[in-house]
Design an enzyme around this catalytic site. Structure first.
Site, short mmCIF file in Angstrom:
data_model
loop_
_atom_site.label_atom_id
_atom_site.label_comp_id
_atom_site.label_asym_id
_atom_site.label_seq_id
_atom_site.Cartn_x
_atom_site.Cartn_y
_atom_site.Cartn_z
N SER A 137 0.83 -1.20 0.00
CA SER A 137 0.00 0.00 0.00
C SER A 137 0.87 1.26 0.00
O SER A 137 1.92 1.29 0.65
CB SER A 137 -0.88 -0.01 1.25
OG SER A 137 -1.48 1.26 1.46
N TYR A 160 -1.77 5.88 -4.53
CA TYR A 160 -2.74 6.97 -4.41
C TYR A 160 -2.11 8.19 -5.04
O TYR A 160 -0.93 8.47 -4.80
CB TYR A 160 -3.03 7.27 -2.93
CG TYR A 160 -4.01 6.30 -2.30
CD1 TYR A 160 -5.33 6.23 -2.76
CD2 TYR A 160 -3.63 5.49 -1.25
CE1 TYR A 160 -6.23 5.35 -2.17
CE2 TYR A 160 -4.53 4.60 -0.66
CZ TYR A 160 -5.83 4.54 -1.13
OH TYR A 160 -6.73 3.68 -0.58
N LYS A 261 -7.18 -0.26 -10.55
CA LYS A 261 -7.82 -0.98 -9.44
C LYS A 261 -9.06 -0.23 -8.96
O LYS A 261 -8.95 0.90 -8.48
CB LYS A 261 -6.82 -1.11 -8.28
CG LYS A 261 -7.40 -1.75 -7.02
CD LYS A 261 -6.33 -1.90 -5.95
CE LYS A 261 -6.88 -2.51 -4.69
NZ LYS A 261 -7.72 -1.57 -3.92
N HIS A 285 -12.81 -1.83 -3.18
CA HIS A 285 -12.00 -1.30 -2.09
C HIS A 285 -12.42 -1.95 -0.76
O HIS A 285 -12.57 -1.28 0.26
CB HIS A 285 -12.16 0.22 -2.03
CG HIS A 285 -11.02 0.96 -1.40
ND1 HIS A 285 -10.38 2.01 -2.02
CD2 HIS A 285 -10.40 0.84 -0.20
CE1 HIS A 285 -9.45 2.50 -1.22
NE2 HIS A 285 -9.43 1.80 -0.11
C1 GLV Z 1 -7.00 2.42 2.74
O1 GLV Z 1 -6.75 2.28 1.56
C2 GLV Z 1 -8.30 2.41 3.28
O2 GLV Z 1 -9.23 2.19 2.51
O3 GLV Z 1 -8.45 2.60 4.48
#
Ligand code: GLV
Length: 398
Positions: A137, A160, A261, A285
């Site tokens: 991540s 991100y 994604k 997600h």
């Molecule tokens: C991180 O990507 C979350 O969704 O908390």
């Protein structure tokens, strides 16, 4: 600790972790409808489904009975093939040119050192010893360089996009230098979904941890706020203007393949391919963004249909069993990613827990293949499962 399936780690993690941490990992957005659905779409029968029978005449005039299901919310049942030599099963596959031991990979999950002091190090080691891919991540509590230092392994980096594009460019370059093999670009988070437990808990990263990739950039800390600290962080730093042109921009700063994604529709699958994505991850997600989107396993076939074999399609969300992996592959996925089982096993037993999760899923998937008569991944076809809609027309389909 005798664990016989990966779901057994969750209650152990719940007991061990501070409430704020467990809630952060476990929560979905708002009503958490999609959270439940991600899991249940793999198996559950609708309470309202109606089974009917009616006579049907075969071509030679003999009667038979057709059994149908009017509706039914469950996704699929197996159609196993028998009397096939399954003494050797090959689960290996090649993802973006990299050979791995099985089509089960590790999804990016943030801040793993909240689960266990070894955090992402433990996950990276467990993934490479299982011969599979770990996705790190952006918001890891270990940096790309630190994870690379754990030893060899095939790793992807989840990205991100921050408002400050210099931050992004630097980070992508560092991931490249650290040997990461692909970028998984998260496209479903222009703003953070409302995770109500995080709001109530005033979730924030514990002060002894940082978002390690951003430490040198002064973006590694999360301020406490009277909202979820992460939601405030996202509102301050993440670029809400992100659009398809930024996929092009990303391609101009890196030669790494880009996986998009967070795709849930055929329209976006086509756009991803037009914009030269190397692959698509069907993801909601972990049900943490928009509530009431479908379970990923329900959205998969639409995306696979639009992709028409031009790029691989992957899935994350709700995968807890080897049979789930098989269903995703039968519906056209090239592989799956697992998220929460990694966090919960990490919390319970560190690296040994993550290894165990990978082994359990591997063993279950191998058994599913054997009992379905499939000896390699290419043997798994759409005909190995049947959906309720197809069951309605079962005789005409065959
Ligand atoms: C991180 O990507 C979350 O969704 O908390």
């Amino acid at each position: 600790m005798e664990i016989t399936n990966v779901s057994e780690y969750e209650p152990i993690a719940k007991e061990k972790l501070p409430k704020m941490v467990y809630d952060y990992y476990a929560s979905g957005a708002e009503d958490q409808w999609t959270l439940k659905e991600n899991r249940e779409a793999f198996f559950q029968d609708s309470r309202f489904s109606l089974v009917y029978t009616r006579p049907y005449w075969l071509q030679d005039g003999r009667p038979c009975w057709m059994v149908g299901n009017l509706g039914g919310r469950y996704l699929a049942r197996f159609r196993p093939r028998i009397l096939i030599d399954v003494s050797k099963i090959d689960m290996t596959t090649t993802i973006l040119g990299f050979k791995i031991s099985m089509p089960i990979m590790i999804a990016p999950t943030a801040m793993q050192k909240m689960a266990h002091p070894e955090g992402e190090y433990a996950t990276a080691r467990a993934a490479s010893s299982a011969g599979t891919i770990m996705t790190l991540s952006s918001w890891a509590t270990s940096s790309v360089e630190e994870v690379a230092s754990t030893g060899p392994g095939i790793r992807f980096f989840q990205l991100y996009v921050y408002r400050d594009r210099n931050v992004v460019a630097q980070l992508v370059r560092r991931a490249e230098r650290a040997g990461f093999k692909a970028i998984a670009l998260t496209v479903d988070t222009p703003r953070l979904g409302r995770r109500e437990a995080d709001i109530k808990n005033r979730f924030t990263l514990p002060p002894f941890l940082t978002l390690k990739n951003f430490e040198g950039l002064d973006l590694g800390k999360m301020d406490k706020s009277d909202d979820s600290g992460l939601a405030s962080y996202v509102a301050g730093q993440i670029d809400r203007t992100l659009s398809w042109k930024d996929v092009k921009w990303l391609q101009s700063i890196t030669s790494l393949p880009i996986l998009v994604k967070g795709v849930l529709t055929a329209e976006d699958a086509s756009l991803a391919i037009q914009n030269k994505a190397a692959g698509i991850i069907v993801s909601n997600h972990g049900a943490r963004q928009l509530d009431y989107v479908p379970a990923t396993i329900t959205a998969l076939e639409e995306v696979v249909g639009a992709a028409r074999g031009r790029v691989p399609v992957f899935l994350d969300g709700g995968v807890r069993r080897g049979t789930d992996v098989f269903k995703a592959l039968a519906l056209g996925a090239s592989g799956v990613f697992i998220g929460r089982p990694v966090l919960f096993s990490l919390a319970a037993e560190g690296e040994a827990g993550v290894r165990k999760v990978l082994k359990l899923l591997r063993d279950e998937f191998e058994l599913t293949m054997a009992l379905s008569g499939c000896i390699s991944l290419k043997d798994i076809t759409r005909n190995h499962i049947i959906t309720p809609a197809e069951a309605k027309h079962s005789i005409s389909r065959l």
